[in-house]
Scaffold this motif. Structure first.
Motif, PDB file in Angstrom:
ATOM      1  N   PRO A   1      -8.520   3.651   1.349  1.00 50.95           N
ATOM      2  CA  PRO A   1      -7.345   3.953   0.541  1.00 50.95           C
ATOM      3  C   PRO A   1      -6.251   2.897   0.755  1.00 50.95           C
ATOM      4  CG  PRO A   1      -7.465   5.427   2.415  1.00 50.95           C
ATOM      5  CD  PRO A   1      -8.649   4.538   2.506  1.00 50.95           C
ATOM      6  N   PHE A   2      -5.574   2.550  -0.310  1.00 49.84           N
ATOM      7  CA  PHE A   2      -4.538   1.531  -0.211  1.00 49.84           C
ATOM      8  C   PHE A   2      -3.456   1.908   0.791  1.00 49.84           C
ATOM      9  CE2 PHE A   2      -5.259  -1.432  -3.780  1.00 49.84           C
ATOM     10  CZ  PHE A   2      -4.865  -2.568  -3.099  1.00 49.84           C
ATOM     11  N   GLU A   3      -3.237   3.202   0.906  1.00 46.17           N
ATOM     12  CA  GLU A   3      -2.194   3.670   1.815  1.00 46.17           C
ATOM     13  C   GLU A   3      -2.426   3.183   3.242  1.00 46.17           C
ATOM     14  OE1 GLU A   3      -3.588   5.300  -0.514  1.00 46.17           O
ATOM     15  OE2 GLU A   3      -2.114   6.478  -1.628  1.00 46.17           O
ATOM     16  N   ALA A   4      -3.710   2.999   3.603  1.00 38.21           N
ATOM     17  CA  ALA A   4      -4.003   2.586   4.972  1.00 38.21           C
ATOM     18  C   ALA A   4      -3.684   1.111   5.192  1.00 38.21           C
ATOM     19  CB  ALA A   4      -5.467   2.870   5.302  1.00 38.21           C
ATOM     20  N   LEU A   5      -3.455   0.389   4.106  1.00 40.84           N
ATOM     21  CA  LEU A   5      -3.251  -1.057   4.233  1.00 40.84           C
ATOM     22  C   LEU A   5      -1.791  -1.459   4.132  1.00 40.84           C
ATOM     23  CD1 LEU A   5      -6.068  -2.112   1.764  1.00 40.84           C
ATOM     24  CD2 LEU A   5      -6.252  -1.776   4.220  1.00 40.84           C
ATOM     25  N   LEU A   6      -0.940  -0.500   3.807  1.00 44.52           N
ATOM     26  CA  LEU A   6       0.415  -0.880   3.424  1.00 44.52           C
ATOM     27  C   LEU A   6       1.239  -1.423   4.586  1.00 44.52           C
ATOM     28  CD1 LEU A   6       1.270   1.940   0.889  1.00 44.52           C
ATOM     29  CD2 LEU A   6       0.439  -0.358   0.472  1.00 44.52           C
ATOM     30  N   VAL A   7       1.015  -0.892   5.781  1.00 44.46           N
ATOM     31  CA  VAL A   7       1.835  -1.346   6.914  1.00 44.46           C
ATOM     32  C   VAL A   7       1.585  -2.820   7.236  1.00 44.46           C
ATOM     33  CG1 VAL A   7       2.414  -0.966   9.322  1.00 44.46           C
ATOM     34  CG2 VAL A   7       2.054   0.980   7.826  1.00 44.46           C
ATOM     35  N   PRO A   8       0.311  -3.224   7.446  1.00 39.79           N
ATOM     36  CA  PRO A   8       0.086  -4.656   7.674  1.00 39.79           C
ATOM     37  C   PRO A   8       0.499  -5.509   6.483  1.00 39.79           C
ATOM     38  CG  PRO A   8      -1.983  -3.458   7.485  1.00 39.79           C
ATOM     39  CD  PRO A   8      -0.921  -2.448   7.612  1.00 39.79           C
ATOM     40  N   LEU A   9       0.326  -4.958   5.292  1.00 38.66           N
ATOM     41  CA  LEU A   9       0.737  -5.697   4.101  1.00 38.66           C
ATOM     42  C   LEU A   9       2.243  -5.954   4.134  1.00 38.66           C
ATOM     43  CD1 LEU A   9      -0.991  -6.674   1.799  1.00 38.66           C
ATOM     44  CD2 LEU A   9      -0.411  -4.633   0.517  1.00 38.66           C
ATOM     45  N   LEU A  10       2.985  -4.952   4.575  1.00 41.22           N
ATOM     46  CA  LEU A  10       4.433  -5.099   4.691  1.00 41.22           C
ATOM     47  C   LEU A  10       4.776  -6.226   5.657  1.00 41.22           C
ATOM     48  CD1 LEU A  10       7.298  -3.881   4.153  1.00 41.22           C
ATOM     49  CD2 LEU A  10       6.953  -2.523   6.197  1.00 41.22           C
ATOM     50  N   LEU A  11       4.041  -6.256   6.775  1.00 37.61           N
ATOM     51  CA  LEU A  11       4.291  -7.285   7.776  1.00 37.61           C
ATOM     52  C   LEU A  11       3.950  -8.669   7.233  1.00 37.61           C
ATOM     53  CD1 LEU A  11       5.298  -7.124  10.642  1.00 37.61           C
ATOM     54  CD2 LEU A  11       2.945  -7.187  11.430  1.00 37.61           C
ATOM     55  N   MET A  12       2.808  -8.746   6.536  1.00 36.69           N
ATOM     56  CA  MET A  12       2.420 -10.027   5.935  1.00 36.69           C
ATOM     57  C   MET A  12       3.496 -10.501   4.959  1.00 36.69           C
ATOM     58  SD  MET A  12      -1.573  -9.159   5.208  1.00 36.69           S
ATOM     59  CE  MET A  12      -2.056 -10.554   4.209  1.00 36.69           C
ATOM     60  N   MET A  13       3.966  -9.576   4.144  1.00 35.65           N
ATOM     61  CA  MET A  13       4.975  -9.925   3.153  1.00 35.65           C
ATOM     62  C   MET A  13       6.256 -10.418   3.833  1.00 35.65           C
ATOM     63  SD  MET A  13       3.733  -9.670   0.236  1.00 35.65           S
ATOM     64  CE  MET A  13       2.255  -9.060  -0.528  1.00 35.65           C
ATOM     65  N   SER A  14       6.594  -9.757   4.941  1.00 34.94           N
ATOM     66  CA  SER A  14       7.844 -10.171   5.592  1.00 34.94           C
ATOM     67  C   SER A  14       7.662 -11.526   6.274  1.00 34.94           C
ATOM     68  CB  SER A  14       8.322  -9.097   6.567  1.00 34.94           C
ATOM     69  OG  SER A  14       7.840  -9.343   7.855  1.00 34.94           O
TER      70      SER A  14
END
Lengths: 274, 285
Positions: free
Chosen positions: B128-141
């Motif tokens: 589920p995409f929800e499981a990826l959002l935290v690292p994605l947030l970090l990557m984006m930052s």
């Protein structure tokens, strides 16, 4: 392919790695390996278990209710009655609503003096008019009502397509054998649509564990009141909002494991073709 | 004679029951929609006050577009509309191109690791995409993309589910079609555009509609990544608008109406495709 690699495989492995660190957004201190500390932190916090319990309650109530209602609606609409297309459209309309918009409308309806309670007052002779959104005993019920309103049309359409695929010959054969309406439903309809029914059930279960939008917008504060509608996703957002990336990642990994487990678990009950 | 009559009466009783049920469900699904539209034309106090009577259904005293003006001025509706339009457009169009090409390549090309790759996509469907959002947030930052519009659509373009959907659709088309086109001297892209694409319209409609509904309502990711006003999509804008005291219900309903109505109108026009698109997805899944 590149997209998938960059935005899915990468982040997932990254999440697993992060969940073992004390990573923060923009921290002057270097990131440290902390082993299972985050997991222990999450798994020993009563908030997480309370959130998981809320998710569980939501699923256990919503999944059968929503699927049952979807099936009932599909059967109703499938009868060759005049105007059934109109009704099908009506039931499907909420699908076009974003959950955020649905939550705002229902905040008005579920107000203590809102229309929902006005109807309830008439039906129950004034016995039952709770403050849906502020009384922690009823907020989850409110969330369930809104969720079903907003998404039952989806399952209905899938089941309707399935119903239309069941051969008319089978119904005629059943009539010849003297089957009544219930027997036809039980022995012709249900077996005929078992694959789609199973599909909608599993999808609804997995989706119900992602519960977030409604519990974020509907109550006076996200997951409120008094954490009555707190969910795993809310916990994750709060951890990441508090700059606890490691903790948020471990919640994400746990969430994934739960979804994975549910998917594999329900696979085993998948109806087989004979 | 009598038995025919009673059978008729029974049939009528049955259809009356069916209609009563159909109508009460219709009331349940339609009332909130009506309340939303009616309420958006009322004064803020009347929205809640009128809920006790049938006046809830009548837009009086009629306030015209005043609430809509509030939604646009205080709620910054049009800024958010623009963000949502860009995000949804990119996710839908980008997704259709990327996912269908990827599915086509998997279905037609022979290359090393093809089966492995296919297996990987199938396995990824359950992530589920929800499981990826935290690292994605970090990557984006880390790459300085927080608070941008592109951070809201780029991660959501490629979707294993739709890659698989397109893959199984293309797999089902006979390969002779392309061979015939090739013999007539068409290159791979011409073949795709002239032969494959027209045949695959239902698959495109299905995937397009579903991704649109998803992207238009997306909320969790914007909550995490969109900070400033200029990058807030509609669902987030609506939440912020409600968070601005005092709560003005009529203005909020106007915002919600303006957000939902375009989708609703498109839905009513393309109803058949909508319903078919959704049920197709179900049958294949």
């Amino acid at each position: 392919m590149m997209f998938t690699a960059v935005f899915m495989v990468g982040p997932f492995l990254y999440a697993v790695y992060l969940s073992f660190t004390n990573r923060k957004l923009l921290s002057p201190l270097p990131t440290r390996w902390v082993g299972f500390e985050n997991y222990i932190d999450v798994l020993t916090s009563s908030d997480f278990w309370a959130a998981l319990k809320n998710n569980f309650v939501f699923s256990v109530v919503t999944v059968p209710l929503q699927t049952g209602l979807a099936l009932a609606l599909a059967v109703l609409v499938n009868q060759k009655l005049r105007g059934s297309t109109f009704f099908r459209t009506t039931y499907f309309i909420p699908i076009t609503f974003s959950l955020s918009a649905a939550s705002i409308i229902w905040s008005v309806l579920l107000n203590p003096s809102g229309l929902f309670n006005t109807v309830l007052e008439i039906v129950t002779f004034g016995q039952f008019t709770p403050d849906w959104l502020n009384d922690p005993r009823y907020t989850m019920a409110a969330v369930i009502i809104v969720s079903i309103w907003a998404s039952v049309g989806f399952q209905m359409v899938i089941l309707l397509a399935a119903l239309q695929g069941v051969s008319q010959d089978l119904y005629q054969a059943a009539s010849v054998d003297g089957a009544n309406a219930w027997e036809k439903f039980r022995h012709v309809t249900l077996p005929g649509i078992r694959h789609q029914l199973f599909f909608t059930l599993t999808v609804t279960i997995v989706l119900s564990f992602r519960l977030f939008d409604q519990v974020y917008i509907l109550p006076p504060k996200p997951g409120g009141p008094i954490d009555a509608t707190n969910t795993i996703m809310v916990e994750m957002i709060q951890a990441s909002g508090n700059n606890q990336i490691g903790k948020a990642s471990s919640i994400a990994v746990l969430f994934f494991l739960i979804v994975l487990f549910l998917t594999i678990f329900f696979r085993r009950f998948e109806p087989k073709d004979y | 004679m009598t038995s025919i009559k009673s059978a008729k009466a029974q049939a009528r009783r049955k259809s009356v029951t069916a209609y009563v049920l159909l109508a009460s469900f219709a009331a349940f699904f339609l009332t909130p929609v009506i309340i939303m539209v009616v309420g958006s034309f009322k004064s803020d106090e009347r929205v809640l006050a009128d809920q006790k009577s049938l006046e809830a259904f009548s837009p009086t005293p009629f306030e015209g577009l005043e609430n809509y003006q509030q939604a646009s001025e205080t709620g910054n509706f049009f800024t958010s509309l623009q963000v949502s339009l860009i995000v949804s457009f990119m996710i839908v169009i980008g997704g259709l191109v990327v996912n269908s090409f990827c599915g086509y390549a998997l279905a037609r090309l022979r290359f090393r690791g093809q089966r492995l790759l296919l297996g990987l996509f199938v396995a990824l469907i359950i992530v589920p995409f929800e499981a990826l959002l935290v690292p994605l947030l970090l990557m984006m930052s880390e790459i300085g993309w927080t608070d941008t519009i592109r951070a809201q659509f780029l991660p959501f373009i490629a979707q294993p589910l739709y890659i698989f959907l397109f893959y199984s659709f293309f797999k089902g088309l006979p390969g002779e079609l392309e061979e015939a086109a090739m013999i007539d001297g068409a290159g791979p892209f011409t073949t795709f555009r002239k032969i494959i694409f027209p045949l695959a319209r239902p698959a495109y409609a299905s995937a397009g509609i579903l991704t649109f509904l998803y992207s238009w309502g997306q909320f969790l990711w914007p909550v995490m990544i969109a900070r400033s006003e200029e990058v807030r999509p509609l669902p987030l804008g609506l939440t912020f608008f409600r968070g601005t005291p005092p709560v003005q219900w009529a203005d909020l309903l106007a915002y919600a109406t303006a957000m939902v109505l375009p989708v609703l109108i498109v839905f009513v026009i393309f109803q058949r495709q909508f319903v078919q698109g959704v049920s197709n997805a179900g049958l294949k899944g």
